[in-house]
Scaffold this active site. Structure first.
Site, short mmCIF file in Angstrom:
data_model
loop_
_atom_site.label_atom_id
_atom_site.label_comp_id
_atom_site.label_asym_id
_atom_site.label_seq_id
_atom_site.Cartn_x
_atom_site.Cartn_y
_atom_site.Cartn_z
N ASP A 21 43.17 34.71 30.26
CA ASP A 21 41.79 35.60 30.09
C ASP A 21 41.17 35.24 28.97
O ASP A 21 41.40 34.52 27.98
CB ASP A 21 42.67 36.91 29.75
CG ASP A 21 41.87 38.03 29.89
OD1 ASP A 21 40.90 37.96 30.87
OD2 ASP A 21 41.67 39.17 29.45
N HIS A 38 34.36 29.86 33.40
CA HIS A 38 35.48 29.77 34.50
C HIS A 38 35.70 28.35 34.61
O HIS A 38 36.63 27.59 34.85
CB HIS A 38 35.07 30.51 35.64
CG HIS A 38 35.09 32.05 35.62
ND1 HIS A 38 36.26 32.53 35.07
CD2 HIS A 38 34.32 32.83 36.16
CE1 HIS A 38 35.94 33.65 35.39
NE2 HIS A 38 34.93 34.07 36.05
N LEU A 132 57.52 19.15 36.40
CA LEU A 132 57.09 20.66 36.06
C LEU A 132 56.89 21.27 37.60
O LEU A 132 56.05 20.67 38.55
CB LEU A 132 56.07 20.55 35.23
CG LEU A 132 55.26 21.99 35.02
CD1 LEU A 132 56.07 22.70 33.82
CD2 LEU A 132 53.90 21.90 34.87
C1 IPE Z 1 44.03 39.36 34.54
O1 IPE Z 1 42.67 39.17 33.86
C2 IPE Z 1 44.03 38.52 35.60
C3 IPE Z 1 44.01 37.08 35.50
C4 IPE Z 1 43.74 36.32 34.32
C5 IPE Z 1 43.68 36.33 36.69
P1 IPE Z 1 41.76 40.20 33.92
O2 IPE Z 1 40.37 40.12 32.89
O3 IPE Z 1 41.21 40.59 35.41
O4 IPE Z 1 42.36 41.58 33.55
P2 IPE Z 1 41.81 43.11 33.00
O5 IPE Z 1 41.16 43.74 34.25
O6 IPE Z 1 40.95 42.83 31.86
O7 IPE Z 1 43.21 43.96 32.69
C1 IPE Z 2 40.17 35.05 33.09
O1 IPE Z 2 38.82 35.48 32.28
C2 IPE Z 2 39.90 34.70 34.39
C3 IPE Z 2 40.06 35.50 35.72
C4 IPE Z 2 40.44 36.89 35.44
C5 IPE Z 2 39.80 34.76 36.97
P1 IPE Z 2 37.87 36.67 32.38
O2 IPE Z 2 36.70 36.41 33.58
O3 IPE Z 2 38.78 37.89 32.80
O4 IPE Z 2 37.08 36.74 30.89
P2 IPE Z 2 36.74 37.99 30.32
O5 IPE Z 2 38.00 38.92 30.26
O6 IPE Z 2 35.70 38.72 31.13
O7 IPE Z 2 36.40 37.28 28.99
MG MG Z 3 39.44 39.17 31.59
#
Ligand code: IPE
Ligand code: IPE
Ligand code: MG
Length: 249
Positions: A21, A38, A132
């Site tokens: 995240d 991303h 792995l």
């Molecule tokens: C959780 O991240 C899902 C992934 C890392 C794929 P999100 O950014 O979507 O989670 P929430 O919605 O903040 O809990």
């Molecule tokens: C995690 O990073 C990647 C996915 C959920 C695909 P985020 O896109 O949730 O990044 P933040 O949480 O908005 O910083």
């Molecule tokens: Mg996120």
């Protein structure tokens, strides 16, 4: 000296799961589009897979896209799907060379056809890997997984191939998409949030939880090893007392 040298090879987490995240916030802090975060995040995956292999971790599960992530703006979803196909296709040969075996968990039917095809090809190509096991959680959520498993169990009971009185924890585990995988020992979440976000709820009942403020694009070899070292400082008691654990050693 790398933190790798400090890791006790006899007490490694066999399975590490990571909620990757913070890509969006990483990008925002640099005045960039979320998509750039991303992109950077995908390049970190390669580093982390190599580092986990180097530390002799056997299973690495990465939460790449949740069921709830389908609710993001459609351009972001499309960007993520494109990026995944690009990364998977580009890395398949290297993964194979390094003995990494790919597996996926989640609702693959919801993925666009081109993403699913690239993933299936990578799974096929790397099937012989003995190093792995890299598990990609795509279009995954625990509630989806447990609901799907319940349906399949009910259908098998109705068909007469499963008896209600024979259903135990192992039966349920065998109906999950993680069938055959050991439960994660260590669950890492980057990006500062301290929540599970519908990830591996059944499987993580006894995982050690590790939260770090580091955004996923800034994560890497040493930060992974820091998490493993913290894991090794914990005492896993599984409901027993500390004294019982000590006397068993
Ligand atoms: C959780 O991240 C899902 C992934 C890392 C794929 P999100 O950014 O979507 O989670 P929430 O919605 O903040 O809990
Ligand atoms: C995690 O990073 C990647 C996915 C959920 C695909 P985020 O896109 O949730 O990044 P933040 O949480 O908005 O910083
Ligand atoms: Mg996120």
């Amino acid at each position: 000296m790398s933190l790798l040298d400090k890791i006790d090879k006899n007490r490694l987490p066999a399975h590490i799961a990571i909620i990757m995240d913070g890509n969006g916030r990483w990008a925002k802090a640099r005045g960039l589009e979320r998509g750039e975060g991303h992109k950077e995040g995908v390049s970190v995956i390669k580093k982390v897979v190599e580092s986990a292999s180097k530390a002799s971790v056997q299973y690495l599960t990465l939460y790449a896209f949740s069921t709830e992530n389908w609710n993001r703006p459609s351009e972001e979803v499309k960007g993520l799907m494109d990026l995944m196909v690009y990364a998977i296709s580009k890395e398949t040969a290297d993964l194979k060379k390094n003995g990494v075996r790919i597996r996926s968990i989640g609702d693959m039917h919801r993925l666009p056809e081109y993403t699913r095809t690239a993933l299936e090809e990578c799974i096929r190509e790397t099937a012989g890997g003995t190093g792995l096991t890299l598990v990609l959680a795509l279009s995954y959520s625990s509630k989806w997984e447990l609901t799907t498993a319940s349906r399949k169990i009910a259908a098998d009971v109705a068909k007469g191939v499963l008896r209600v009185e024979d259903i135990d924890e192992e039966t349920l585990a065998n109906y999950l998409t993680t069938r055959g995988l050991p439960d994660p020992d260590l669950l890492i979440r980057t990006g500062g949030e301290q929540r599970i976000s519908n990830f591996l709820l059944w499987q993580c009942v006894y995982a050690e939880l590790y939260f770090t403020d580091t955004f996923w694009p800034d994560f890497g070899e040493e930060t992974l090893y820091e998490a493993i070292l913290e894991y090794q400082r914990r005492e896993r008691r599984y409901g027993k007392t500390s004294e019982q654990i000590d006397s068993a050693q």
